[in-house]
Enzyme design. Structure first.
Site, mmCIF file in Angstrom:
data_model
loop_
_atom_site.group_PDB
_atom_site.id
_atom_site.type_symbol
_atom_site.label_atom_id
_atom_site.label_comp_id
_atom_site.label_asym_id
_atom_site.label_seq_id
_atom_site.Cartn_x
_atom_site.Cartn_y
_atom_site.Cartn_z
ATOM 1 N N HIS A 157 16.104 -11.096 21.250
ATOM 2 C CA HIS A 157 15.186 -12.127 21.741
ATOM 3 C C HIS A 157 15.886 -12.861 22.874
ATOM 4 O O HIS A 157 17.081 -13.149 22.789
ATOM 5 C CB HIS A 157 14.841 -13.124 20.632
ATOM 6 C CG HIS A 157 13.993 -14.252 21.138
ATOM 7 N ND1 HIS A 157 12.624 -14.138 21.267
ATOM 8 C CD2 HIS A 157 14.323 -15.482 21.608
ATOM 9 C CE1 HIS A 157 12.144 -15.262 21.780
ATOM 10 N NE2 HIS A 157 13.153 -16.091 21.984
ATOM 11 N N ASP A 168 3.181 -19.714 12.576
ATOM 12 C CA ASP A 168 3.778 -20.117 13.855
ATOM 13 C C ASP A 168 2.717 -20.360 14.927
ATOM 14 O O ASP A 168 2.880 -21.262 15.753
ATOM 15 C CB ASP A 168 4.782 -19.066 14.337
ATOM 16 C CG ASP A 168 5.447 -19.510 15.632
ATOM 17 O OD1 ASP A 168 6.072 -20.586 15.627
ATOM 18 O OD2 ASP A 168 5.296 -18.814 16.653
ATOM 19 N N ARG A 224 2.588 -28.115 18.538
ATOM 20 C CA ARG A 224 3.813 -28.597 19.208
ATOM 21 C C ARG A 224 3.578 -28.747 20.701
ATOM 22 O O ARG A 224 4.064 -29.685 21.332
ATOM 23 C CB ARG A 224 4.967 -27.609 18.967
ATOM 24 C CG ARG A 224 5.557 -27.704 17.573
ATOM 25 C CD ARG A 224 6.443 -26.509 17.292
ATOM 26 N NE ARG A 224 7.599 -26.460 18.174
ATOM 27 C CZ ARG A 224 8.276 -25.339 18.454
ATOM 28 N NH1 ARG A 224 7.921 -24.176 17.934
ATOM 29 N NH2 ARG A 224 9.306 -25.382 19.270
ATOM 30 N N SER A 253 10.540 -20.883 14.616
ATOM 31 C CA SER A 253 9.494 -20.163 15.319
ATOM 32 C C SER A 253 9.987 -18.778 15.756
ATOM 33 O O SER A 253 9.333 -17.753 15.515
ATOM 34 C CB SER A 253 9.061 -21.006 16.534
ATOM 35 O OG SER A 253 8.260 -20.268 17.395
ATOM 36 N N LYS A 272 9.488 -14.794 13.394
ATOM 37 C CA LYS A 272 8.777 -13.628 13.944
ATOM 38 C C LYS A 272 9.699 -12.411 13.991
ATOM 39 O O LYS A 272 9.287 -11.284 13.696
ATOM 40 C CB LYS A 272 8.225 -13.958 15.340
ATOM 41 C CG LYS A 272 7.055 -14.935 15.266
ATOM 42 C CD LYS A 272 6.577 -15.392 16.631
ATOM 43 C CE LYS A 272 7.528 -16.343 17.288
ATOM 44 N NZ LYS A 272 7.015 -17.147 18.378
HETATM 45 N N1 URA Z 1 9.551 -19.256 21.851
HETATM 46 C C1 URA Z 1 8.986 -19.233 20.618
HETATM 47 O O1 URA Z 1 8.474 -18.214 20.184
HETATM 48 N N2 URA Z 1 8.972 -20.378 19.922
HETATM 49 C C2 URA Z 1 9.522 -21.534 20.350
HETATM 50 O O2 URA Z 1 9.495 -22.519 19.648
HETATM 51 C C3 URA Z 1 10.115 -21.531 21.632
HETATM 52 C C4 URA Z 1 10.122 -20.375 22.360
#
Ligand code: URA
Length: 446
Positions: free
Chosen positions: A85, A164, A171, A186, A190
């Protein structure tokens, strides 16, 4: 879920006490099924944003978010399932090369990626500039693709970590994005739902990154590594600099072109080096190789011998691209991808050595021409972007072009002026700095 129960969670956060696990689990399940008052979820997010939560509560939260949807399971060789990521940067196209290159080394990469809401398009926007490419895979299709090819790149959807989706949307409008535990939960929920054995995080730091300072980037990296390893995932974070753009191409179609050039064993050294660094550490974490040098050699080989490109072609075909288009794309991407036929050359007004290129200025202009979004509903214009023709450290003459801007709507005088001011030239020779600043790893013995 009753708002009074969410208030109990808020009280715990405000008093720096551990949250009740059963209530937290119920809350996240209620968020996932949209069975919670938005105002109650807002209060909880604001409390977490303001007061923070413990490392243990962040692990519990992430675990609950992961369990709020489907989880991919891997019966055969689960120890080979990996992903990375990135917190995102200008010209960051690594996923496009990393997934097929790792698949060519025998790893399995069920990559979930996002559309960009920000300066630049996300991985999914870039892939969607390829005619026919379908990123909307079900969890079952993701597994099937990984079994057949070794990789896939699919858009995040409500099947995976659905809690999320709503939390992120709230958010976004309550200014609670910049919270380390919320970002951690978050992102890691995933990735954990992909059923990973190992994860590499590229945490960008610098003027064009979400985290501006090294200290903030390290703090986020430590939180994500701790939570991923708390969930049983082997994890390493690489803190990399994000001041100058990555590689040479910026913009959706253009970044696909640069990625294919790297997969052809050519391409920009900066981009190739980053792919090798990230891939090599996943090979090490998965015990495919025993040293970084071996990992670097293995990835270099699959980039140079065409096997990574072949995996990319197979992935395109599995994900909806016709066989002829996929073949042509891998041979001559210019013939397949939409590129604007109007461009302007940005010229240096000084001679010397390229010292810096302001990524944020480039991203701002690209975004206002459709390469990125201002609103989630905005449609990406894939043919817009930049090709940087002079690298950091390279000699340049006054009057020489350092960048081409491909556009579909005539740029304004102010935009051209901003681009002209986006390079700094030094009279002294410049040694380009390595991207890698430092590495954050889980404590030894885990
Ligand atoms: N990317 C995400 O998937 N979540 C976040 O909170 C910030 C960046």
């Amino acid at each position: 879920m009753k708002s009074e129960e969410v208030s109990i969670l808020c009280e715990a956060v405000i008093n720096s006490e551990p949250m009740n696990r059963i209530l937290l689990s119920k809350f996240i399940a209620a968020v996932a099924s949209r069975d919670v008052e938005i105002s109650a979820a807002e209060s909880w997010l604001k409390a977490v944003h303001k007061y923070g939560i413990s490392a243990q509560d962040t692990i519990t939260l992430t675990n609950e978010m992961m369990n709020s949807g489907s989880i991919l399971t891997w019966e055969e060789e689960p120890e080979l399932v990996v992903d990375k990521h990135s917190t995102g940067g200008v010209g960051d196209k690594m996923s496009l090369m990393l997934a097929p290159a790792l698949a060519a080394c025998g790893l399995k990469v069920p990559m979930l990626a996002g559309r960009g809401l920000g300066h630049t398009g996300g991985t999914i926007d870039k892939l969607e500039s390829i005619p026919g490419f379908n990123c909307n895979l079900t969890p079952q299709q993701m597994q099937d693709s990984v079994h057949k090819i070794g990789c896939c790149i699919a858009a995040q959807n409500d099947a995976i970590a659905p809690a999320d989706g709503l939390l992120y949307a709230i958010r976004d409008v309550t200014q609670t994005i910049d919270s380390i535990p919320l970002i951690t939960a978050s992102i890691i929920s995933k990735k954990a739902a992909e059923g990973l054995h190992a994860l590499v995080l590229d945490v960008k730091c610098g003027s064009a990154a979400f985290m501006k300072t090294e200290q903030d980037a390290i703090q986020l990296a430590q939180s994500m590594v701790a939570v991923a390893s708390g969930l049983g995932i082997k994890c390493q974070a690489q803190i990399t600099s994000m001041d100058n753009p990555i590689g040479s191409h910026i913009g959706n179609s253009l970044e696909v072109i640069e990625s294919i050039e790297v997969l052809q064993g050519k391409g920009h050294q900066d981009t190739r080096n980053l792919v090798i660094m990230q891939a090599s550490s996943l090979l090490l974490l998965s015990n495919i190789v025993q040293t970084t040098a071996e990992g670097d050699a293995m990835i270099s080989q699959v980039l140079d011998d065409g096997s990574a490109l072949n995996k990319f072609e197979q992935m395109c075909i599995y994900q909806g691209v016709s066989v002829e288009t996929a073949r042509m794309l891998c041979k001559n991407p210019h013939k397949v991808l939409p590129i604007s036929n109007t461009k302007i050359e940005i010229i240096s007004n000084k001679a010397g050595y390229v010292n810096s290129i302001n990524s944020l200025n480039l991203a701002d202009v690209a975004r206002s021409h459709g390469a990125g979004r201002f609103d989630i509903e905005d449609i990406i214009v894939p043919e817009v972007g930049f090709i940087i023709t002079k690298n950091i450290g390279e000699k340049i003459d006054s009057g020489q072009c350092w960048m081409e801007f491909y556009y579909t709507n005539e740029p304004t005088y102010e935009e051209i002026s901003l681009l002209n001011r986006s390079i700094t030239i030094s009279q002294q020779e410049i040694v380009p700095q390595p991207r890698l600043i430092t590495v954050v790893e889980e404590p030894r013995g885990k």
